[in-house]
Design a protein around this motif. Structure first.
Motif, PDB file in Angstrom:
ATOM      1  N   MET A  23      44.340 -77.766  63.103  1.00  0.00           N
ATOM      2  CA  MET A  23      44.502 -79.002  63.131  1.00  0.00           C
ATOM      3  C   MET A  23      46.062 -79.320  62.976  1.00  0.00           C
ATOM      4  O   MET A  23      46.832 -78.385  62.536  1.00  0.00           O
ATOM      5  N   VAL A  24      46.564 -80.424  63.308  1.00  0.00           N
ATOM      6  CA  VAL A  24      47.977 -80.659  62.809  1.00  0.00           C
ATOM      7  C   VAL A  24      48.015 -81.908  62.385  1.00  0.00           C
ATOM      8  O   VAL A  24      47.396 -82.964  62.684  1.00  0.00           O
ATOM      9  N   VAL A  25      48.985 -82.136  61.287  1.00  0.00           N
ATOM     10  CA  VAL A  25      48.968 -83.295  60.316  1.00  0.00           C
ATOM     11  C   VAL A  25      50.224 -83.805  60.525  1.00  0.00           C
ATOM     12  O   VAL A  25      51.266 -83.283  60.498  1.00  0.00           O
ATOM     13  N   SER A  26      50.370 -85.137  60.412  1.00  0.00           N
ATOM     14  CA  SER A  26      51.636 -85.756  60.498  1.00  0.00           C
ATOM     15  C   SER A  26      52.682 -85.663  59.355  1.00  0.00           C
ATOM     16  O   SER A  26      53.839 -85.937  59.676  1.00  0.00           O
ATOM     17  N   ASN A  27      52.141 -84.824  58.544  1.00  0.00           N
ATOM     18  CA  ASN A  27      53.289 -84.509  57.364  1.00  0.00           C
ATOM     19  C   ASN A  27      53.867 -83.263  57.552  1.00  0.00           C
ATOM     20  O   ASN A  27      54.622 -82.735  56.496  1.00  0.00           O
ATOM     21  N   GLY A  28      53.646 -82.690  58.719  1.00  0.00           N
ATOM     22  CA  GLY A  28      54.335 -81.334  59.100  1.00  0.00           C
ATOM     23  C   GLY A  28      53.441 -80.056  58.955  1.00  0.00           C
ATOM     24  O   GLY A  28      54.258 -79.184  59.178  1.00  0.00           O
ATOM     25  N   ARG A  29      52.192 -80.394  58.635  1.00  0.00           N
ATOM     26  CA  ARG A  29      51.501 -79.085  58.417  1.00  0.00           C
ATOM     27  C   ARG A  29      50.745 -78.853  59.701  1.00  0.00           C
ATOM     28  O   ARG A  29      50.343 -79.822  60.546  1.00  0.00           O
ATOM     29  N   VAL A  30      50.617 -77.608  60.093  1.00  0.00           N
ATOM     30  CA  VAL A  30      49.919 -76.889  61.086  1.00  0.00           C
ATOM     31  C   VAL A  30      49.022 -75.786  60.540  1.00  0.00           C
ATOM     32  O   VAL A  30      49.321 -74.902  59.847  1.00  0.00           O
ATOM     33  N   MET A  31      47.685 -76.044  60.907  1.00  0.00           N
ATOM     34  CA  MET A  31      46.683 -75.071  60.172  1.00  0.00           C
ATOM     35  C   MET A  31      45.735 -74.487  61.313  1.00  0.00           C
ATOM     36  O   MET A  31      45.281 -75.205  62.348  1.00  0.00           O
ATOM     37  N   ALA A  32      45.275 -73.242  60.920  1.00  0.00           N
ATOM     38  CA  ALA A  32      44.279 -72.691  61.700  1.00  0.00           C
ATOM     39  C   ALA A  32      43.509 -71.785  61.104  1.00  0.00           C
ATOM     40  O   ALA A  32      43.971 -70.816  60.382  1.00  0.00           O
ATOM     41  N   SER A  33      42.095 -71.512  61.450  1.00  0.00           N
ATOM     42  CA  SER A  33      41.475 -70.309  60.878  1.00  0.00           C
ATOM     43  C   SER A  33      40.512 -69.634  61.984  1.00  0.00           C
ATOM     44  O   SER A  33      40.150 -70.687  63.010  1.00  0.00           O
ATOM     45  N   VAL A  34      40.088 -68.565  61.954  1.00  0.00           N
ATOM     46  CA  VAL A  34      39.454 -67.954  62.989  1.00  0.00           C
ATOM     47  C   VAL A  34      38.324 -67.084  62.197  1.00  0.00           C
ATOM     48  O   VAL A  34      38.585 -66.302  61.456  1.00  0.00           O
ATOM     49  N   LYS A  35      37.049 -67.069  62.384  1.00  0.00           N
ATOM     50  CA  LYS A  35      35.945 -66.360  62.158  1.00  0.00           C
ATOM     51  C   LYS A  35      35.321 -65.552  63.171  1.00  0.00           C
ATOM     52  O   LYS A  35      34.710 -66.193  64.120  1.00  0.00           O
ATOM     53  N   ASP A  36      35.634 -64.435  63.306  1.00  0.00           N
ATOM     54  CA  ASP A  36      35.022 -63.375  64.367  1.00  0.00           C
ATOM     55  C   ASP A  36      34.207 -62.157  63.995  1.00  0.00           C
ATOM     56  O   ASP A  36      34.360 -61.593  63.112  1.00  0.00           O
ATOM     57  N   GLU A  37      32.880 -62.469  64.508  1.00  0.00           N
ATOM     58  CA  GLU A  37      31.936 -61.457  64.449  1.00  0.00           C
ATOM     59  C   GLU A  37      32.053 -60.357  65.112  1.00  0.00           C
ATOM     60  O   GLU A  37      31.657 -60.096  65.998  1.00  0.00           O
ATOM     61  N   ILE A  38      32.762 -59.425  64.322  1.00  0.00           N
ATOM     62  CA  ILE A  38      33.278 -58.068  65.160  1.00  0.00           C
ATOM     63  C   ILE A  38      32.030 -57.044  65.202  1.00  0.00           C
ATOM     64  O   ILE A  38      32.121 -56.129  65.915  1.00  0.00           O
ATOM     65  N   ALA A  39      31.008 -57.272  64.325  1.00  0.00           N
ATOM     66  CA  ALA A  39      29.977 -56.212  64.419  1.00  0.00           C
ATOM     67  C   ALA A  39      28.887 -57.124  63.681  1.00  0.00           C
ATOM     68  O   ALA A  39      29.167 -57.806  63.011  1.00  0.00           O
ATOM     69  N   PRO A  40      27.537 -56.520  63.986  1.00  0.00           N
ATOM     70  CA  PRO A  40      26.232 -57.083  63.048  1.00  0.00           C
ATOM     71  C   PRO A  40      26.550 -57.260  61.618  1.00  0.00           C
ATOM     72  O   PRO A  40      26.952 -56.382  61.055  1.00  0.00           O
TER      73      PRO A  40
END
Length: 279
Positions: free
Chosen positions: A235-252
């Protein structure tokens, strides 16, 4: 009818579900430092969790032990950390239409202690909630379906100790691939959000927060991408913040977590790496 059918309306869910789609996208899993979560299933009904946080600039390094118990119509959860804080919740649902919940927090000081009790009533086309806390706040909420696409929500809060009251209300319009909400409060705040599912894997969301009394406004836009074994939110917010998250299932039963939070105006940068092991 573009507004939906009155005869086909169903239960709209809890008031927490009013902006569920937008909040899911516009609330990335943000943290900094290292986070490790280990889940252990002891039986069909009982499970334990171990959580470690290290190297964070916002949260002190700590360890937390958790336990979850689920059986029939009872759900019990508890958390205990190395600082001696104990928290827990008990939810009982004796009937399909009726549920109750009790939450508590016990710490080393009086300021860290508190409890909350809630009763929830569900009907064919409505959900009502009554909540009381040890801090002196009493809250009543109601979520009513008007048609199968339109629902309205109302909330009233009264704080006995501070003698302060607050009223909030909102309107929700949902189609098979989009959700639009508009809400306001007696404090003058206005919030509108729009969520659109472009495909089964890609969704976009926007939110505009306005406070006319102070002439403040914040605009957010975000996305969610569901890959075969990963979920990416940003997400990008008008107050200058840029955020991101990733959840990756690398194995069972094993997932890798990545988090980034950049505040260009404040020149602050936070990054996190996490690992989830077990169920």
């Amino acid at each position: 009818n573009s507004l939906g059918s009155v005869s086909e309306r169903t239960n709209p869910g809890r008031t927490d579900d009013f902006q569920r789609e937008a909040k899911e996208i516009l609330t990335p899993d943000l943290f900094d430092g290292l986070r490790v979560e280990i889940g252990q299933s002891l039986s069909q009904n009982l499970g334990l969790t171990h959580s470690f946080v290290m190297g964070s600039s916002t949260v002190p390094s700590h360890y937390q032990l958790g336990a979850n118990y689920l059986r029939d119509k009872i759900f019990v959860t508890g958390r205990f950390d190395h600082a001696g804080r104990l928290s827990g919740a008990v939810r009982v649902q004796p009937l399909k239409e009726l549920a109750s919940k009790f939450e508590f927090l016990l710490g080393r000081s009086k300021a860290e202690c508190g409890c909350l009790a809630e009763v929830e009533l569900r009907g064919r086309d409505f959900t009502g909630e009554l909540q009381a806390s040890s801090a002196g706040a009493t809250t009543a909420r109601w979520h009513q379906a008007v048609t199968d696409r339109v629902s309205v929500v109302g909330e009233g809060v009264y704080h006995r100790a501070k003698k302060v009251s607050l009223l909030q209300g909102g309107l929700r319009f949902a189609t098979p691939d989009s959700v639009t909400t508009l809400s306001g409060s007696s404090m003058g705040q206005l919030i509108t959000s729009y969520t659109h599912s472009l495909t089964d894997r890609l969704s976009l969301a926007t939110e505009l927060f306005m406070q006319p009394r102070t002439h403040d406004a914040i605009f957010s836009v975000g996305y969610q991408v569901k890959l075969r074994k990963a979920i990416v939110r940003g997400m990008v917010v008008s107050n200058g913040r840029v955020m991101a998250s990733v959840k990756d299932e690398i194995a069972p039963n094993t997932a890798l977590l990545l988090s980034g939070d950049l505040n260009y105006l404040a020149n602050e940068y936070k990054f996190g790496l996490g690992l989830i092991l077990g169920q």
